[in-house]
Design a protein around this motif. Structure first.
Motif, PDB file in Angstrom:
ATOM      1  N   ILE A  87     -20.469 -15.083  17.569  1.00  0.00           N
ATOM      2  CA  ILE A  87     -19.041 -15.199  17.899  1.00  0.00           C
ATOM      3  C   ILE A  87     -18.607 -16.640  17.639  1.00  0.00           C
ATOM      4  CG2 ILE A  87     -17.357 -15.098  19.800  1.00  0.00           C
ATOM      5  CD1 ILE A  87     -19.173 -12.870  21.022  1.00  0.00           C
ATOM      6  N   THR A  88     -17.513 -16.807  16.908  1.00  0.00           N
ATOM      7  CA  THR A  88     -17.000 -18.153  16.647  1.00  0.00           C
ATOM      8  C   THR A  88     -16.083 -18.550  17.799  1.00  0.00           C
ATOM      9  OG1 THR A  88     -17.041 -17.686  14.295  1.00  0.00           O
ATOM     10  CG2 THR A  88     -15.697 -19.567  14.988  1.00  0.00           C
ATOM     11  N   ILE A  89     -16.336 -19.702  18.394  1.00  0.00           N
ATOM     12  CA  ILE A  89     -15.486 -20.167  19.505  1.00  0.00           C
ATOM     13  C   ILE A  89     -14.865 -21.497  19.093  1.00  0.00           C
ATOM     14  CG2 ILE A  89     -15.431 -20.862  21.940  1.00  0.00           C
ATOM     15  CD1 ILE A  89     -17.780 -18.974  22.439  1.00  0.00           C
ATOM     16  N   LEU A  90     -13.531 -21.496  18.970  1.00  0.00           N
ATOM     17  CA  LEU A  90     -12.828 -22.723  18.590  1.00  0.00           C
ATOM     18  C   LEU A  90     -12.060 -23.215  19.806  1.00  0.00           C
ATOM     19  CD1 LEU A  90     -11.392 -21.500  15.148  1.00  0.00           C
ATOM     20  CD2 LEU A  90     -13.512 -22.763  15.568  1.00  0.00           C
ATOM     21  N   THR A  91     -12.441 -24.368  20.330  1.00  0.00           N
ATOM     22  CA  THR A  91     -11.755 -24.898  21.512  1.00  0.00           C
ATOM     23  C   THR A  91     -10.838 -26.054  21.106  1.00  0.00           C
ATOM     24  OG1 THR A  91     -13.750 -26.176  21.925  1.00  0.00           O
ATOM     25  CG2 THR A  91     -13.443 -24.217  23.275  1.00  0.00           C
ATOM     26  N   GLY A  92      -9.951 -26.413  22.047  1.00  0.00           N
ATOM     27  CA  GLY A  92      -9.044 -27.541  21.781  1.00  0.00           C
ATOM     28  C   GLY A  92      -7.942 -27.173  20.804  1.00  0.00           C
ATOM     29  N   CYS A  93      -7.667 -25.887  20.636  1.00  0.00           N
ATOM     30  CA  CYS A  93      -6.559 -25.515  19.742  1.00  0.00           C
ATOM     31  C   CYS A  93      -5.905 -24.217  20.213  1.00  0.00           C
ATOM     32  CB  CYS A  93      -7.029 -25.387  18.299  1.00  0.00           C
ATOM     33  SG  CYS A  93      -8.272 -24.149  18.061  1.00  0.00           S
ATOM     34  N   THR A  94      -4.726 -23.961  19.710  1.00  0.00           N
ATOM     35  CA  THR A  94      -3.982 -22.761  20.093  1.00  0.00           C
ATOM     36  C   THR A  94      -3.435 -22.081  18.832  1.00  0.00           C
ATOM     37  OG1 THR A  94      -2.009 -24.122  20.313  1.00  0.00           O
ATOM     38  CG2 THR A  94      -3.182 -23.623  22.349  1.00  0.00           C
ATOM     39  N   ILE A  95      -3.044 -20.828  19.004  1.00  0.00           N
ATOM     40  CA  ILE A  95      -2.401 -20.126  17.886  1.00  0.00           C
ATOM     41  C   ILE A  95      -0.907 -20.464  17.929  1.00  0.00           C
ATOM     42  CG2 ILE A  95      -1.817 -17.851  16.937  1.00  0.00           C
ATOM     43  CD1 ILE A  95      -4.494 -16.840  18.066  1.00  0.00           C
ATOM     44  N   ALA A  98      -5.347 -13.028  25.611  1.00  0.00           N
ATOM     45  CA  ALA A  98      -5.752 -12.791  27.011  1.00  0.00           C
ATOM     46  C   ALA A  98      -5.706 -14.163  27.664  1.00  0.00           C
ATOM     47  CB  ALA A  98      -7.142 -12.187  27.083  1.00  0.00           C
ATOM     48  N   ILE A  99      -4.473 -14.662  27.823  1.00  0.00           N
ATOM     49  CA  ILE A  99      -4.319 -16.052  28.264  1.00  0.00           C
ATOM     50  C   ILE A  99      -3.797 -16.137  29.684  1.00  0.00           C
ATOM     51  CG2 ILE A  99      -4.084 -17.040  25.956  1.00  0.00           C
ATOM     52  CD1 ILE A  99      -1.095 -16.968  26.258  1.00  0.00           C
ATOM     53  N   GLY A 100      -3.757 -15.017  30.368  1.00  0.00           N
ATOM     54  CA  GLY A 100      -3.327 -15.054  31.769  1.00  0.00           C
ATOM     55  C   GLY A 100      -2.542 -13.818  32.111  1.00  0.00           C
ATOM     56  N   ARG A 101      -2.336 -13.614  33.403  1.00  0.00           N
ATOM     57  CA  ARG A 101      -1.558 -12.471  33.879  1.00  0.00           C
ATOM     58  C   ARG A 101      -0.544 -12.975  34.892  1.00  0.00           C
ATOM     59  NH1 ARG A 101      -3.446  -7.463  32.943  1.00  0.00           N
ATOM     60  NH2 ARG A 101      -2.855  -6.636  34.965  1.00  0.00           N
ATOM     61  N   HIS A 102       0.620 -12.320  34.903  1.00  0.00           N
ATOM     62  CA  HIS A 102       1.630 -12.740  35.870  1.00  0.00           C
ATOM     63  C   HIS A 102       1.851 -11.630  36.898  1.00  0.00           C
ATOM     64  CE1 HIS A 102       4.159 -10.846  32.667  1.00  0.00           C
ATOM     65  NE2 HIS A 102       4.603 -10.208  33.733  1.00  0.00           N
ATOM     66  N   PRO A 103       2.190 -12.012  38.137  1.00  0.00           N
ATOM     67  CA  PRO A 103       2.436 -10.994  39.157  1.00  0.00           C
ATOM     68  C   PRO A 103       3.684 -10.180  38.807  1.00  0.00           C
ATOM     69  CG  PRO A 103       2.545 -13.252  40.067  1.00  0.00           C
ATOM     70  CD  PRO A 103       2.379 -13.393  38.607  1.00  0.00           C
ATOM     71  N   ASN A 104       3.635  -8.867  39.076  1.00  0.00           N
ATOM     72  CA  ASN A 104       4.777  -7.980  38.771  1.00  0.00           C
ATOM     73  C   ASN A 104       5.855  -8.125  39.842  1.00  0.00           C
ATOM     74  OD1 ASN A 104       3.988  -6.770  36.385  1.00  0.00           O
ATOM     75  ND2 ASN A 104       2.807  -5.181  37.438  1.00  0.00           N
ATOM     76  N   VAL A 105       6.682  -9.147  39.701  1.00  0.00           N
ATOM     77  CA  VAL A 105       7.752  -9.369  40.681  1.00  0.00           C
ATOM     78  C   VAL A 105       9.141  -9.182  40.071  1.00  0.00           C
ATOM     79  CG1 VAL A 105       6.412 -10.930  42.152  1.00  0.00           C
ATOM     80  CG2 VAL A 105       7.736 -11.876  40.247  1.00  0.00           C
ATOM     81  N   ARG A 162      -7.465 -23.212  24.195  1.00  0.00           N
ATOM     82  CA  ARG A 162      -6.819 -24.541  24.144  1.00  0.00           C
ATOM     83  C   ARG A 162      -7.609 -25.621  24.889  1.00  0.00           C
ATOM     84  NH1 ARG A 162      -1.969 -24.117  28.657  1.00  0.00           N
ATOM     85  NH2 ARG A 162      -3.375 -23.345  30.237  1.00  0.00           N
ATOM     86  N   GLY A 163      -8.391 -25.256  25.910  1.00  0.00           N
ATOM     87  CA  GLY A 163      -9.127 -26.246  26.706  1.00  0.00           C
ATOM     88  C   GLY A 163     -10.372 -26.738  25.999  1.00  0.00           C
ATOM     89  N   ASP A 164     -11.130 -27.594  26.726  1.00  0.00           N
ATOM     90  CA  ASP A 164     -12.319 -28.168  26.083  1.00  0.00           C
ATOM     91  C   ASP A 164     -13.506 -27.216  26.126  1.00  0.00           C
ATOM     92  OD1 ASP A 164     -12.611 -28.386  28.794  1.00  0.00           O
ATOM     93  OD2 ASP A 164     -13.747 -30.255  28.698  1.00  0.00           O
ATOM     94  N   ASN A 165     -13.508 -26.289  27.069  1.00  0.00           N
ATOM     95  CA  ASN A 165     -14.556 -25.272  27.063  1.00  0.00           C
ATOM     96  C   ASN A 165     -14.071 -24.018  27.779  1.00  0.00           C
ATOM     97  OD1 ASN A 165     -16.935 -24.101  26.371  1.00  0.00           O
ATOM     98  ND2 ASN A 165     -18.229 -25.322  27.728  1.00  0.00           N
ATOM     99  N   ILE A 166     -14.713 -22.903  27.431  1.00  0.00           N
ATOM    100  CA  ILE A 166     -14.328 -21.604  27.992  1.00  0.00           C
ATOM    101  C   ILE A 166     -14.645 -21.525  29.484  1.00  0.00           C
ATOM    102  CG2 ILE A 166     -14.533 -20.343  25.830  1.00  0.00           C
ATOM    103  CD1 ILE A 166     -17.399 -19.571  26.707  1.00  0.00           C
ATOM    104  N   LEU A 167     -14.139 -20.505  30.156  1.00  0.00           N
ATOM    105  CA  LEU A 167     -14.409 -20.191  31.562  1.00  0.00           C
ATOM    106  C   LEU A 167     -14.036 -21.322  32.519  1.00  0.00           C
ATOM    107  CD1 LEU A 167     -17.733 -18.116  31.490  1.00  0.00           C
ATOM    108  CD2 LEU A 167     -15.403 -17.308  31.876  1.00  0.00           C
TER     109      LEU A 167
END
Ligand code: FAD
Length: 461
Positions: free
Chosen positions: A225-233, A261-268, A200-205
């Motif tokens: 590898i195709t990298i499409l930025t600025g968009c989401t599924i 693989a858009i993030g991880r949440h703490p197991n609380v 979704r952002g303007d560039n990876i990492l």
């Protein structure tokens, strides 16, 4: 009779929990560790280790391709995904057994069950048994987070499932621009899958140095590898064995697998934290702790990913060790979270330590940048279209090297050694005084003489 059943109850047998349990038991504490899934935790079972085995396996494709320029004729190579999965599973089972044995050898007792708080000193096991503890360590780690619920989310896999796919997908769409997304993108591409990365952002990492971000993107694109930025599924439709990901940009991509693989949440969640009155850090959703990993409840501590500070295995291990030293070794130890080296095992890989150029410019009035990109020696014969990036970020006033960023083969191995110098506050003059080791890529780190950019912040009028 002892006031409590155990001196320490550790919830979670991952990187941090295992280290804390072993060290505390070594100090003579009566320790119990609860693990609801497999001993070793994320890193060993479905994180760093299997991931790196996949990286090593997929990189062999490059070695085979590069061989021709060196005179080798290699017959058409074939790859068998089930063999890789079976061998990886065998190694992970071996490691799990080693972790279990090491904890037991230390004198700590493992209970293979989920544990939750009944009250601040009592843990309830899934078996119904209750255990009272003088101290409790929460080391429950984190889990993949799929973000907002979109239509078709049930078709989406995370890194957890990616380690157990029955077949290599011919085409895969991966949403995410962080290190896990990119590592898997390169893994699948290396094994021959057609890979599309959606971010979704303007560039990876995000969070890495801007030169690193641009360099990795261009290298991955060169690998097809195709990298499409600025968009989401926005939606995933299933048609038999195929999925179609509909993007916010209006276009769509077909594939056999869709991975987030858009993030991880703490197991609380559902840990009974409210029954123990343990507070959450509102800024990151992890358990709130002080510099000693102590929660707001003095006898309850939390370490590793569940605190959502720096989610890396060596950090969880160091925090677990420091906790055990502080509470059972009668030696107050704080973990220094500055200048921790990190890697992205993309292909080529990233190794980084210290500040990015942007962070340094915000912090220091004068910043000197030393940067070079070059074709690695191997590529001169292999013909591979690839370049290495080396970058030093220097505080122009003290001459200290405050950041080092590398993209290229062995970047992770190189940065581990550079991190010692950065941690010791080495100056650019120290780097210059170190003789080059020739011919290597890393020699560039001690031979860059002239700044490629110098940023001087004018004093406010
Ligand atoms: P974990 O290792 O996650 O352990 C927590 C354990 O607690 C788990 O085993 C879980 O089953 C258990 N548990 C949870 N709740 C309960 C409960 N109520 N009762 C009993 N047990 C419970 N880090 C690196 O440094 N380098 C890498 O290359 C790297 N690659 C990664 C790749 C992937 C795909 C992923 C997902 C992560 C990666 N990481 C990497 C991050 C690393 O795995 C974590 O930072 C590390 O495992 C954190 O350790 P921990 O002890 O905090 O938690």
């Amino acid at each position: 009779m002892a006031e409590f059943d155990v001196d320490l109850f550790v919830i979670g047998g991952g990187s941090g929990g295992v280290r804390a349990a072993r060290i505390a038991a070594g100090y003579g504490a009566r320790v119990m560790v609860a693990e609801e899934y497999r001993m070793g935790g994320t890193c060993v079972i479905r994180g760093c280790v299997p991931k790196k085995l996949f990286v090593l396996g997929s990189h062999i494709r490059h070695e085979i391709e590069d061989a021709a320029g060196f005179g080798w004729t290699i017959p058409q190579a074939t790859f068998d995904w089930p063999t890789l999965i079976a061998n990886k599973d065998k190694e992970i089972a071996r490691l799990e057994a080693a972790y279990t044995a090491n904890v037991e050898k230390s004198g700590a007792r493992i209970v293979k069950t989920r544990a939750v708080f009944e009250d601040a000193h009592t843990l309830r096991l899934a078996t119904g048994e209750k255990v009272t503890a003088k101290h409790v360590l929460i080391a429950t780690g984190g889990a993949p987070n799929h973000g907002r619920m979109i239509e078709g989310i049930e078709h989406v896999i995370s890194s957890n499932e990616a380690f157990h796919l029955p077949e290599l997908p011919r085409r895969i769409v991966i949403q995410g621009g962080g290190y896990i997304a990119l590592e898997f993108a390169c893994i699948f591409a290396g094994f021959g899958s057609d890979v599309t990365v959606i971010y979704r952002g303007d560039n990876i990492l995000r969070g890495f140095d801007d030169d690193v971000r641009a360099h990795v993107r261009s290298e991955m694109e060169k690998e097809g590898i195709t990298i499409l930025t600025g968009c989401t599924i926005e939606k995933v439709d299933r048609y038999g064995d195929e999925y179609v990901s509909h993007l916010s940009s209006g276009s769509s991509v077909a594939s056999e697998k869709v991975m987030f693989a858009i993030g991880r949440h703490p197991n609380v969640a559902n840990l009974g934290l409210e029954k123990a009155s343990v507070a959450i850090n509102p800024s990151n959703g992890g358990i709130a702790v002080n510099a000693y990993s102590q929660t707001n409840v003095p006898h309850i501590y939390a370490i590793g990913d569940v605190t959502h500070r720096l989610n890396l295995t060596p950090v969880a291990i160091r925090e677990g060790h420091a906790f055990a030293d502080t509470v059972f070794g009668k030696r107050d130890v704080k973990v220094d979270h500055a200048d921790i080296p990190t890697a992205v095992f993309s292909q080529p890989e990233v190794g980084t330590v210290g500040l990015t150029e942007t962070q340094a410019r915000a912090q220091f009035s004068r910043v000197d940048i030393y940067k070079t990109t070059f074709r690695p020696l191997k590529a001169t014969l292999s013909g591979r279209d690839t370049r290495v990036l080396m970058k030093l970020v220097v505080d122009g006033v003290s001459d200290r090297v405050v950041g080092c960023h590398i993209v290229g083969d062995y970047a992770a191995e190189i940065i581990q050694a550079v991190a010692i110098a950065v941690k010791m506050k080495a100056t650019k003059a120290d780097f210059d005084a170190t003789l080059a080791l020739h011919p290597t890529a890393a020699e560039e780190l001690v031979t860059m003489r002239t700044p490629t950019a110098r940023h001087v912040r004018q004093a406010a009028e």
